[in-house]
Design a protein around this motif. Structure first.
Motif, mmCIF file in Angstrom:
data_model
loop_
_atom_site.group_PDB
_atom_site.id
_atom_site.type_symbol
_atom_site.label_atom_id
_atom_site.label_comp_id
_atom_site.label_asym_id
_atom_site.label_seq_id
_atom_site.Cartn_x
_atom_site.Cartn_y
_atom_site.Cartn_z
ATOM 1 N N GLU A 111 0.823 -1.203 0.000
ATOM 2 C CA GLU A 111 0.000 0.000 0.000
ATOM 3 C C GLU A 111 0.861 1.260 0.000
ATOM 4 N N ASN A 115 0.743 4.035 -2.995
ATOM 5 C CA ASN A 115 0.494 5.459 -2.770
ATOM 6 C C ASN A 115 1.616 6.319 -3.335
ATOM 7 N N LYS A 118 0.872 6.618 -6.999
ATOM 8 C CA LYS A 118 -0.266 7.506 -7.235
ATOM 9 C C LYS A 118 0.149 8.979 -7.164
ATOM 10 N N LYS A 253 -10.916 8.549 3.787
ATOM 11 C CA LYS A 253 -11.953 7.525 3.679
ATOM 12 C C LYS A 253 -11.417 6.207 4.212
ATOM 13 N N ILE A 254 -12.220 5.512 5.026
ATOM 14 C CA ILE A 254 -11.841 4.203 5.537
ATOM 15 C C ILE A 254 -13.095 3.364 5.725
ATOM 16 N N TYR A 268 -8.060 2.061 11.656
ATOM 17 C CA TYR A 268 -6.978 1.387 10.924
ATOM 18 C C TYR A 268 -6.126 0.533 11.858
ATOM 19 N N GLU A 288 -7.787 5.532 2.848
ATOM 20 C CA GLU A 288 -7.728 6.069 1.483
ATOM 21 C C GLU A 288 -7.682 7.599 1.565
ATOM 22 N N TYR A 289 -6.740 8.198 0.865
ATOM 23 C CA TYR A 289 -6.633 9.660 0.890
ATOM 24 C C TYR A 289 -6.233 10.170 -0.481
ATOM 25 N N GLU A 290 -6.573 11.421 -0.749
ATOM 26 C CA GLU A 290 -6.300 12.016 -2.053
ATOM 27 C C GLU A 290 -4.821 12.320 -2.209
#
Length: 291
Positions: A111, A115, A118, A253-254, A268, A288-290
């Motif tokens: 993960e 990220n 991304k 978001k989770i 988490y 989840e994050y931008e």
């Protein structure tokens, strides 16, 4: 939840009758209820605190972070007992299955690299495709060391070929500050749930009191990285430090829901401990994050 991240750079004491913290200012004072606080940043060595206040903050599981003379996080207050069943949790932690720990570590590293890819893609850095290939090439427990290879490509792409994480630069100062704030929030949850920060699932440095926290933080580092990339890097002032602290109030978001990062970290962390106790990595709920 209404929890606050509070920064203090002057005197503070506890009002026993009302159970709030009184922060003395040049003009007047501010009152903050202990029940509303999650993290307290002691931003200056000139701050004066009472023992009664520190005791109450510990009981309320408020994470207290102390900064040094350069205003960088230097230490934190860690409770000896964070939960009514701490003894059981510690026994469970010591007995965690080695194969399960490796499986959890694989999820966390994958993960983190995801990220990184991304963020590079969002910044239109061509190296993102190489980082993506590292995710595909990952072996169980990251035995091929994709994490280290990805980190080198990632940071050089973000900050230039000459950049290293050992530089005495404003970039590293900002990264370290942000990571420390995240780590402190994670430490708070680990201790509050009854576990030991010293015993990690992958990190095992005998001089590191936060091995487990250093495992858990990996997928979250991109939140700090994204902010630091946006800095001008000519200086690193109180303004930037406060903005890094405020990242804990960022919406993420989770498990399908929007949460403040500070609240999401609790969900988490619990999901990781559930996965380790139940030997099932599918129980992990990633943030989840931008990017």
């Amino acid at each position: 939840m209404g929890w606050r991240i509070v920064v203090v750079d002057s005197r503070a004491k506890l009002d026993f009758k009302m159970n709030y913290m009184v922060i003395r200012k040049d003009v007047g004072c501010e009152r903050v209820y202990v029940s509303e606080m999650q993290v307290l940043i002691i931003a200056s060595t000139a701050v004066s605190l009472t023992a009664a206040l520190l005791n109450q903050l510990t009981k309320a599981k408020v994470k207290v972070v102390f900064c040094d003379e350069k205003f960088n996080p230097a230490s934190e207050l860690v409770a000896l007992y964070g939960s009514h069943n701490t003894s059981k949790c510690c026994r469970d932690q010591i007995a965690w299955d080695e194969r399960t720990k490796q499986a959890v570590w694989t999820v966390l590293v994958r993960e983190r690299i995801n990220n990184q890819a991304k963020l590079l893609k969002r910044l239109k850095k061509e190296e993102y495709s190489l980082i993506e290939s590292y995710v595909s090439d990952m072996m169980f427990n990251d035995e091929s060391h994709r994490e280290g290879h990805a980190a080198k490509v990632y940071f050089n792409s973000l900050f230039g070929k000459l950049f290293t994480r050992d530089d005495a630069s404003n970039i590293n100062a900002a990264l370290d500050y942000g990571y420390t704030i995240l780590l402190s929030a994670i430490n708070r949850e680990i201790v509050a749930m009854g576990y030991l920060t010293q015993f990690g699932i992958n990190h095992c440095n005998q001089y590191n009191p936060f091995n487990l926290s250093c495992d858990v933080i990996e997928p979250l580092r991109g939140i700090v990285d994204k902010y630091v990339v946006g800095l001008k890097h000519s200086n690193f002032t109180r303004k930037e430090r406060l903005e890094l602290i405020d990242l804990l109030n960022k919406q993420v978001k989770i498990d399908g829901n929007r949460q403040y990062l500070s609240a999401a970290i609790k969900i988490y962390c619990k999901s990781i401990f559930d996965a380790l106790n139940e030997n099932d990595v599918n129980l992990i709920r990633l943030v989840e994050y931008e990017l």
